[in-house]
Design an enzyme around this catalytic site. Structure first.
Site, PDB file in Angstrom:
ATOM      1  N   GLU A  77      -3.463  39.998  -0.553  1.00 15.89           N
ATOM      2  CA  GLU A  77      -4.831  40.517  -0.488  1.00 15.89           C
ATOM      3  C   GLU A  77      -4.893  41.966  -0.948  1.00 15.89           C
ATOM      4  OE1 GLU A  77      -4.995  39.711   3.787  1.00 15.89           O
ATOM      5  OE2 GLU A  77      -5.606  41.796   4.110  1.00 15.89           O
ATOM      6  N   ARG A 107      -6.185  37.265  -3.160  1.00 16.09           N
ATOM      7  CA  ARG A 107      -7.318  37.269  -2.226  1.00 16.09           C
ATOM      8  C   ARG A 107      -8.037  38.597  -2.333  1.00 16.09           C
ATOM      9  NH1 ARG A 107      -6.388  36.255   4.263  1.00 16.09           N
ATOM     10  NH2 ARG A 107      -7.852  37.794   5.091  1.00 16.09           N
ATOM     11  N   ASP A 128      -0.370  38.932   3.527  1.00 11.97           N
ATOM     12  CA  ASP A 128      -1.109  40.172   3.793  1.00 11.97           C
ATOM     13  C   ASP A 128      -1.232  40.977   2.483  1.00 11.97           C
ATOM     14  OD1 ASP A 128      -1.454  39.467   6.434  1.00 11.97           O
ATOM     15  OD2 ASP A 128       0.217  40.646   7.180  1.00 11.97           O
ATOM     16  N   ASN A 149      -6.916  43.268  10.328  1.00 10.93           N
ATOM     17  CA  ASN A 149      -7.532  41.954  10.211  1.00 10.93           C
ATOM     18  C   ASN A 149      -8.948  42.087   9.646  1.00 10.93           C
ATOM     19  OD1 ASN A 149      -9.293  39.626  11.470  1.00 10.93           O
ATOM     20  ND2 ASN A 149      -7.180  38.905  11.405  1.00 10.93           N
ATOM     21  N   SER A 150      -9.345  41.098   8.864  1.00 11.63           N
ATOM     22  CA  SER A 150     -10.635  41.157   8.172  1.00 11.63           C
ATOM     23  C   SER A 150     -11.825  41.138   9.117  1.00 11.63           C
ATOM     24  CB  SER A 150     -10.753  39.981   7.196  1.00 11.63           C
ATOM     25  OG  SER A 150      -9.675  39.976   6.303  1.00 11.63           O
ATOM     26  N   LYS A 156      -2.266  46.633   6.759  1.00 11.29           N
ATOM     27  CA  LYS A 156      -3.607  46.090   6.715  1.00 11.29           C
ATOM     28  C   LYS A 156      -4.204  46.022   8.122  1.00 11.29           C
ATOM     29  CE  LYS A 156      -4.207  41.912   7.600  1.00 11.29           C
ATOM     30  NZ  LYS A 156      -4.498  40.476   7.483  1.00 11.29           N
ATOM     31  N   ASP A 213      -2.718  42.035  14.347  1.00 11.83           N
ATOM     32  CA  ASP A 213      -2.640  41.605  12.944  1.00 11.83           C
ATOM     33  C   ASP A 213      -2.761  42.820  12.031  1.00 11.83           C
ATOM     34  OD1 ASP A 213      -2.601  40.013  10.695  1.00 11.83           O
ATOM     35  OD2 ASP A 213      -4.732  39.489  10.806  1.00 11.83           O
ATOM     36  N   SER A 255      -0.354  31.511   8.821  1.00 15.43           N
ATOM     37  CA  SER A 255      -1.328  32.584   9.024  1.00 15.43           C
ATOM     38  C   SER A 255      -0.724  33.855   9.597  1.00 15.43           C
ATOM     39  CB  SER A 255      -2.400  32.069   9.999  1.00 15.43           C
ATOM     40  OG  SER A 255      -2.991  33.125  10.715  1.00 15.43           O
ATOM     41  N   GLY A 256      -1.041  34.979   8.979  1.00 16.33           N
ATOM     42  CA  GLY A 256      -0.587  36.270   9.495  1.00 16.33           C
ATOM     43  C   GLY A 256      -1.155  36.567  10.869  1.00 16.33           C
ATOM     44  N   LEU A 257      -2.426  36.264  11.046  1.00 11.65           N
ATOM     45  CA  LEU A 257      -3.053  36.498  12.348  1.00 11.65           C
ATOM     46  C   LEU A 257      -2.374  35.687  13.439  1.00 11.65           C
ATOM     47  CD1 LEU A 257      -5.303  37.479  14.303  1.00 11.65           C
ATOM     48  CD2 LEU A 257      -6.697  35.566  13.517  1.00 11.65           C
ATOM     49  N   HIS A 315     -12.934  35.952   0.481  1.00 16.25           N
ATOM     50  CA  HIS A 315     -13.092  35.961   1.928  1.00 16.25           C
ATOM     51  C   HIS A 315     -14.437  36.576   2.308  1.00 16.25           C
ATOM     52  CE1 HIS A 315     -11.798  35.211   5.858  1.00 16.25           C
ATOM     53  NE2 HIS A 315     -11.069  36.259   6.115  1.00 16.25           N
ATOM     54  N   ASP A 356       0.702  33.472   4.247  1.00 13.05           N
ATOM     55  CA  ASP A 356      -0.186  34.621   4.264  1.00 13.05           C
ATOM     56  C   ASP A 356       0.682  35.863   4.082  1.00 13.05           C
ATOM     57  OD1 ASP A 356      -2.018  36.582   4.790  1.00 13.05           O
ATOM     58  OD2 ASP A 356      -2.602  35.834   6.762  1.00 13.05           O
TER      59      ASP A 356
END
Lengths: 292, 292, 292, 292
Positions: free
Chosen positions: A109, A153, A82, A117-118, A115, A53, A41-43, A184, A80
């Protein structure tokens, strides 16, 4: 080899589960708990590095960690990626490198670089469809292992672009060669995800990340034909809670005894890091009297 | 600056406590729990990298992590420098580098390179006193900050060389310029440590690592005039237990809901990684309409 | 694949030649000049990093450079592994890593860690035969590619231990599984090397490094049945002379025109770094109007 | 300290000269040739890594090299920061890091990420003025040393936007806090640069990079009041020519003797990498009989 395993998982009839890892240690633990594949995971990798992130960590920093994870487990790792750490050319470099390092796949993504974080509030901008399709094509053309998995993604729902845009993008990414689609959502329930899945009709394996809608029973995902569910950040979140609790207790008491229920043994650390394998190897490779 | 803080802690009348950290994230958490200084542990940094505590990680890998920790906290960090990553010349390079990076001090131990963890069974060999004194002198001559702290750790008790040898070595290291002495033991009780402290008579600050004798009440250490107690691996051990527990539960249930008691929020991760600071900075530095 | 190429070169009937490289750029140039294999020299990699050839650079720093070299050329690379960066366990880690990264082989020398360069004045100490045999066995057991080449280099002549000791060691390393023997000398003529070769009787491929005895005609080596000759540092030495000359001229004149005879074109740099391949790829992967 | 030196150079009345370096070794050589400051060129660092000048190298890869250069020379280094390796937030991270590492300044250019080299054919896009001003402000707010130098480089002439746009941008960057303006051109003569300088009227120090217009006599630059001239890639270009020449000769002749005129001595390499300093230090820090 690990790429083949990941491809089989994603393309199997069953709903499969990937557990987040952010270090070789957490990867090893997730593997021991029975997970058949991991999500780098990137986060959580960013979090362990202490940075936001937002691509504050460089791509070589992230790759170094994911490579080390791949060295330490035998289950496949989906990285991930990103938004690809730049443009199509950065994607090519990353995919070649990861593919060589034995990482099984990458998820890209459709946002800009750097980026955010979502789940962060505030407007987020989608990449142009054409530019992102170029990244998917570049990724597929750069993989060294034919089974390497490229997941596209779409952040269309995250960015408020709506379900039709999400479906349209998923279609275009599918045509560009994506091996799976990750859709997502940051809703507190699975509504828009389920609606997307119904319309998608299993054209290509669908992957979801139920972080905000974690209360949804897993059977709902199975019935909807979801190929993979990613538990995207739970290991790092568990570690934060535990480290905070223990460091607070020890600080308060100025005493570290009587914590055996809450902390693993030093011997457990040794086992997880192959200490005993090295000791055995000493007998093979070190002559008598040369033990350092 | 951080070096000055560490020096003051070590030289203060009170017994002070250092908490282990192995990543910028764990460093931040330990700081928030109230610790005034941190121990960048070789064992736990190695563990997080998935490798044994036998200098499998290169010194630049370890330094990269400790540097990133120093970037993220304002409390001083004492780095576990193992046996110095080679000879006096490697020590010089490491000390210059760490001192420049804002790390407050380094602890060097009188074993060979590559070292083995002190709690591993089997014979361990001590370095020659003269060679190790050379490392201490080289370290002191290489620090950029005059307050940088060089701790000399003797493994004489660990290696079974006895208390007299331990005292003799501590003396020689003190003469060579060490700012403090770390006396290590793997007994299940504090007996030999207390005896050492009694004989040492506070000639120089004494540091201990009560991992195996963690049941000893802290007042015993205070009475003995111990300058610093290092809780050397409890944060990583807490994280292992928690990650194992959560990944097992999620794997078993195939469900990640209802874990709020055991895992921190995503928002908590954001806060720990300065996400909100970056969002504020966006308003200052990003023109309207250019948010990525 | 590259390992197979290197093995074939070393085991061929002809005397083959390896050219030193210390960066992806110099590797590319040596390949373009026609060399069928490269020597990733510890001395010249250290030099380009500005540090002495005494293991000041960490093994991960060196590996990062050699990995990048392997990414950029298709000819095989034999890596100078010094004395193995520690003990048998470090050797295992390095060999696994290099083998995975597509490096074709490693050369290990029977000195201690940290090593000193062979041409440096002053006493140098040989490793014990048994300990070094353990390293060779560990290397052979850790390679991922069955054709990976492990070269055992004896410094017996460098350390003044004499020809008999050199032969004895070469024999013992051969028995331990070495794929070739590198016999090093710092004499100004090839005398002791030729004598060694005569006695060795091609039991196993023999590799030499004629740095100090560079005036010896190559036919002498061919007649003696030498398998490989390494030109070990000439590329970095050429670069130093040229950079010194040009920077001095430009400094003196305060003018950088009229140097076309001495410096390559910017376009040449572009070609060597695949600039034109990337530009072509832009047409495939970047949609019209999105060129950055 | 080095930042102060660079600031003084840039703000002095005289026209000063910066020489390109791409490695600690080339930095050392340029310093020995008499240059008072160095340019850590993105093109030549990328080239030495074997990758195109399109941000293929990650920012941490580049920083690692520039940091190592700063460790090895005492003259100040101005780092080529390309377009900032991302957005304002990446700029902040890079500036904090470089400033801590003792790098004297950074040059940021008003192009997008990833950038392309200025001399590459094809359209190149300028960043928005507002976004780039945000980067300059972010850089200035992040420097740790008050004398750290932030150079704003406009690519307006490179991108064909014309002189008025170039002047307008230079003005806006000046207002945003830039310490100097770098005006770049790819014309074969200094025409547009001289015209720009005339109009600029020394509002702020002006820096130029006469790569394509290298035939212009330096007096022209002096008369125009240019603060600094960067010889931006000559050292790496000299090294390419020399390495190509020598590797070709050695390959052709299968002989490396008789090259003393073209290659420096091994001893020279030792001197450049502080070998003799280390040997002296051995006497201080290594006890008799422990030389490795």
């Amino acid at each position: 080899m690990t790429a083949t395993k990941l491809r089989q998982l994603i393309e199997s009839e069953d709903t499969e589960f990937l557990m987040e890892a952010h270090s070789p240690l957490s990867a090893r633990i997730a593997e021991e708990s029975g997970f058949k594949a991991l999500w780098a995971s990137g986060l959580s990798i960013s979090a362990s590095l202490g940075v936001s992130d937002r691509n504050e960590a460089s791509w070589t920093e992230v790759l170094g960690i994911v490579e080390a994870m791949a060295d330490r487990v035998s289950v496949p790792i989906l990285m991930d990626g990103d938004s690809g750490f730049g443009n199509f050319n950065n994607v090519r470099r990353v995919v070649r490198h990861m593919s060589k390092a034995g990482v099984a796949g990458i998820c890209l993504e459709d946002k800009l670089f750097p980026k955010a974080n979502s789940f962060v509030d505030g407007p987020q901008e989608l990449a142009s469809v054409e530019e992102f399709r170029g990244k998917i094509m570049a990724a597929k053309d750069s993989q060294l292992d034919p089974d390497f998995v490229v997941v596209a993604r779409t952040e269309a729902l995250i960015c408020g672009a709506g379900r039709d845009e999400a479906l349209c993008r998923a279609n275009r990414y599918d045509e560009a060669g994506a091996d799976a689609i990750l859709i997502h959502s940051k809703q507190a329930h699975a509504g828009e995800i389920m609606e997307f899945a119904r319309r998608w009709e299993r054209r290509r394996p669908l992957i979801i990340v139920p972080t905000t809608y974690s209360q949804t029973p897993t059977d709902v995902f199975k019935t909807a034909g979801i190929a993979c569910v990613i538990w995207a950040n739970h290991s790092v979140r568990a570690s934060v809670s535990a480290m905070r609790r223990i460091t607070s207790i020890i600080h308060e008491r100025a005493y570290a005894g009587d914590l055996d229920h809450d902390i693993c043994t030093v011997d457990d650390i040794f086992r997880l890091t192959n200490e005993y394998e090295v000791r055995d190897a000493e007998r093979r490779y070190l002559a008598p009297g040369t033990v350092g």
